[in-house]
Design a protein around this motif. Structure first.
Motif, PDB file in Angstrom:
ATOM      1  N   UNK A 139     -21.277 -17.916  28.790  1.00 35.34           N
ATOM      2  CA  UNK A 139     -22.275 -17.254  29.354  1.00 35.34           C
ATOM      3  C   UNK A 139     -21.816 -15.927  29.817  1.00 35.34           C
ATOM      4  N   UNK A 140     -20.687 -15.504  30.281  1.00 33.60           N
ATOM      5  CA  UNK A 140     -20.396 -14.292  30.687  1.00 33.60           C
ATOM      6  C   UNK A 140     -20.367 -13.444  29.458  1.00 33.60           C
ATOM      7  N   UNK A 141     -19.806 -13.786  28.331  1.00 33.57           N
ATOM      8  CA  UNK A 141     -19.528 -13.132  27.316  1.00 33.57           C
ATOM      9  C   UNK A 141     -21.063 -12.663  26.428  1.00 33.57           C
ATOM     10  N   UNK A 142     -21.876 -13.724  26.712  1.00 34.51           N
ATOM     11  CA  UNK A 142     -23.259 -13.428  26.248  1.00 34.51           C
ATOM     12  C   UNK A 142     -23.716 -12.401  27.111  1.00 34.51           C
ATOM     13  N   UNK A 143     -23.802 -12.373  28.400  1.00 33.66           N
ATOM     14  CA  UNK A 143     -24.375 -11.432  29.181  1.00 33.66           C
ATOM     15  C   UNK A 143     -23.866  -9.936  28.945  1.00 33.66           C
ATOM     16  N   UNK A 144     -22.515  -9.879  28.630  1.00 27.59           N
ATOM     17  CA  UNK A 144     -21.817  -8.518  28.237  1.00 27.59           C
ATOM     18  C   UNK A 144     -22.503  -8.047  27.019  1.00 27.59           C
ATOM     19  N   UNK A 145     -22.811  -8.929  26.217  1.00 28.96           N
ATOM     20  CA  UNK A 145     -23.589  -8.544  24.901  1.00 28.96           C
ATOM     21  C   UNK A 145     -25.077  -8.437  24.967  1.00 28.96           C
ATOM     22  N   UNK A 146     -25.579  -8.179  26.288  1.00 33.26           N
ATOM     23  CA  UNK A 146     -27.103  -8.177  26.402  1.00 33.26           C
ATOM     24  C   UNK A 146     -27.881  -9.196  26.161  1.00 33.26           C
ATOM     25  N   UNK A 147     -27.284 -10.286  26.239  1.00 35.52           N
ATOM     26  CA  UNK A 147     -28.033 -11.655  25.807  1.00 35.52           C
ATOM     27  C   UNK A 147     -28.429 -12.477  27.008  1.00 35.52           C
ATOM     28  N   UNK A 148     -29.518 -12.347  27.195  1.00 33.42           N
ATOM     29  CA  UNK A 148     -30.273 -12.926  28.910  1.00 33.42           C
ATOM     30  C   UNK A 148     -30.292 -11.871  29.684  1.00 33.42           C
ATOM     31  N   UNK A 149     -31.039 -12.059  30.872  1.00 32.06           N
ATOM     32  CA  UNK A 149     -31.464 -10.966  31.777  1.00 32.06           C
ATOM     33  C   UNK A 149     -30.316 -10.608  32.656  1.00 32.06           C
ATOM     34  N   UNK A 150     -30.003  -9.579  32.799  1.00 32.84           N
ATOM     35  CA  UNK A 150     -28.912  -9.233  33.677  1.00 32.84           C
ATOM     36  C   UNK A 150     -28.813  -9.539  35.080  1.00 32.84           C
ATOM     37  N   UNK A 151     -27.682  -9.943  35.506  1.00 29.89           N
ATOM     38  CA  UNK A 151     -27.528 -10.519  36.834  1.00 29.89           C
ATOM     39  C   UNK A 151     -27.924  -9.623  37.847  1.00 29.89           C
ATOM     40  N   UNK A 152     -27.638  -8.272  37.636  1.00 32.26           N
ATOM     41  CA  UNK A 152     -28.214  -7.366  38.661  1.00 32.26           C
ATOM     42  C   UNK A 152     -29.614  -7.661  38.933  1.00 32.26           C
ATOM     43  N   UNK A 153     -30.305  -7.616  37.870  1.00 35.48           N
ATOM     44  CA  UNK A 153     -31.934  -7.831  37.998  1.00 35.48           C
ATOM     45  C   UNK A 153     -32.171  -9.199  38.667  1.00 35.48           C
ATOM     46  N   UNK A 154     -31.461 -10.255  38.332  1.00 34.29           N
ATOM     47  CA  UNK A 154     -31.816 -11.505  38.961  1.00 34.29           C
ATOM     48  C   UNK A 154     -31.238 -11.562  40.396  1.00 34.29           C
ATOM     49  N   UNK A 155     -30.271 -10.693  40.924  1.00 36.15           N
ATOM     50  CA  UNK A 155     -29.994 -10.722  42.155  1.00 36.15           C
ATOM     51  C   UNK A 155     -30.986  -9.931  43.037  1.00 36.15           C
ATOM     52  N   UNK A 156     -31.947  -9.274  42.525  1.00 40.51           N
ATOM     53  CA  UNK A 156     -32.895  -8.411  43.277  1.00 40.51           C
ATOM     54  C   UNK A 156     -34.061  -9.456  43.508  1.00 40.51           C
ATOM     55  N   UNK A 157     -35.065  -8.561  44.213  1.00 46.10           N
ATOM     56  CA  UNK A 157     -36.301  -9.386  44.731  1.00 46.10           C
ATOM     57  C   UNK A 157     -37.298  -8.918  43.940  1.00 46.10           C
ATOM     58  N   UNK A 158     -37.337  -7.887  43.157  1.00 44.90           N
ATOM     59  CA  UNK A 158     -38.427  -7.230  42.462  1.00 44.90           C
ATOM     60  C   UNK A 158     -38.895  -8.265  41.418  1.00 44.90           C
ATOM     61  N   UNK A 159     -40.151  -8.629  41.265  1.00 51.41           N
ATOM     62  CA  UNK A 159     -40.568  -9.458  40.164  1.00 51.41           C
ATOM     63  C   UNK A 159     -40.186  -9.032  38.808  1.00 51.41           C
ATOM     64  N   UNK A 160     -40.178 -10.132  38.027  1.00 50.94           N
ATOM     65  CA  UNK A 160     -40.040  -9.586  36.451  1.00 50.94           C
ATOM     66  C   UNK A 160     -41.204  -9.135  35.832  1.00 50.94           C
ATOM     67  N   UNK A 161     -41.039  -8.598  34.845  1.00 53.36           N
ATOM     68  CA  UNK A 161     -42.201  -8.175  34.029  1.00 53.36           C
ATOM     69  C   UNK A 161     -42.529  -9.369  32.915  1.00 53.36           C
ATOM     70  N   UNK A 162     -43.589  -9.261  32.587  1.00 56.83           N
ATOM     71  CA  UNK A 162     -43.906 -10.276  31.400  1.00 56.83           C
ATOM     72  C   UNK A 162     -43.025 -10.252  30.211  1.00 56.83           C
ATOM     73  N   UNK A 163     -42.614  -8.908  29.769  1.00 55.59           N
ATOM     74  CA  UNK A 163     -41.717  -8.972  28.771  1.00 55.59           C
ATOM     75  C   UNK A 163     -40.293  -9.392  29.007  1.00 55.59           C
ATOM     76  N   UNK A 164     -39.895  -9.419  30.343  1.00 58.22           N
ATOM     77  CA  UNK A 164     -38.631 -10.057  30.759  1.00 58.22           C
ATOM     78  C   UNK A 164     -38.803 -11.452  30.525  1.00 58.22           C
ATOM     79  N   UNK A 165     -39.940 -12.104  30.934  1.00 60.68           N
ATOM     80  CA  UNK A 165     -39.881 -13.717  30.667  1.00 60.68           C
ATOM     81  C   UNK A 165     -40.049 -13.867  29.205  1.00 60.68           C
TER      82      UNK A 165
END
Length: 262
Positions: A89-115
């Motif tokens: 999972x860590x290696x996938x995130x490093x290659x841009x697969x999956x939403x960034x953990x920085x974004x997921x730790x925040x409080x701002x709603x995701x966009x439709x494109x994110x989903x």
């Protein structure tokens, strides 16, 4: 005789190898549980109907992490830290697969494109997870101690894959088809590289723990490289196709009440 069944049996019978195997699996499932939980909490209002399904997905992944830890506990074993080179999972995130953990730790709603991107990534990784669990069921599904656990997880992973297919097809019909197909292709090509890297790293660790002769480790590594070659030449297409699943609304409603594996 060298076979998938004999390799799995070696790992299961050796405490050190089994501990590494379960630790890697538990860490990956728990990470997936956290990610899905955060995505469910941040889903935009326009996609609020997806939030319960994403939350159910996360709850299943959390459960799987607990199951693998319970398997260790039954053997009187403690989890070990996952070597970074074995952290899928860590290696996938490093290659841009999956939403960034920085974004997921925040409080701002995701966009439709994110989903949409999240679901496309999940379609690829859940294909791998479902295939791996079906392989485990084939070789150890009837074994005392571990068989019931892998059958339970396999059923859930098949549900997760069905859910990804159905939701992506629905979103494609709503105008997201171009994004979905582009992200699926990008994700699949990145995933097969990460899967090979992790597979070779895990084989190296298992070889040392089980004292495999160099020829055996080399032969297994050749198999992993051969699989990657097949996937790179066209096998990855199975990870990007979309078809309506037999299991409809697979993650609709709450998780079924079931005794926790222990």
């Amino acid at each position: 005789m060298l076979s998938a069944r004999s390799i799995f049996q070696e790992i299961i019978e050796n405490d050190d190898a089994f501990r590494l195997f379960c630790s890697i699996a538990a860490a990956g499932e728990s990470q997936g549980g956290w990610e899905n939980g955060r995505i469910a909490a941040l889903v935009p209002g326009s996609m609020s109907d997806l939030a319960p399904k994403i939350a159910r997905h996360g709850a299943d992944e959390d459960k799987h992490g607990r199951i693998f830890n319970a398997l260790l506990k039954k053997r009187g074993l403690e989890p070990v830290d996952v070597p970074p080179e074995c952290d899928y999972t860590m290696l996938l995130e490093q290659r841009g697969i999956g939403l960034s953990h920085e974004k997921l730790r925040g409080s701002a709603p995701l966009t439709e494109r994110d989903v949409v991107v999240y679901l496309a990534h999940s379609r690829v990784t859940e294909q791998r997870a479902a295939e791996q669990m079906n392989t485990l069921v084939r070789y150890v599904g009837e074994q005392a101690g571990i068989g019931r656990a892998v059958r339970m997880i396999c059923h859930d992973e098949d549900n997760h894959l069905a859910y990804c297919h159905e939701e992506l097809l629905r979103l494609a019909a709503q105008g997201h088809a171009r994004t979905i197909h582009a992200v699926l292709r990008e994700s699949a090509l990145a995933e097969i590289r990460v899967y090979r890297e992790v597979g070779l790293a895990v084989l190296g660790h298992m070889g040392r723990l089980l004292h495999w002769p160099k020829a055996k480790t080399s032969l297994l590594a050749a198999g992993a490289n051969g699989l990657h070659g097949y996937e790179r030449l066209g096998g990855w297409h199975r990870m990007v196709s979309l078809s309506m699943p037999e299991r409809r609304n697979a993650l609709g409603g709450p998780a079924p009440a079931a005794a926790e594996y222990a």
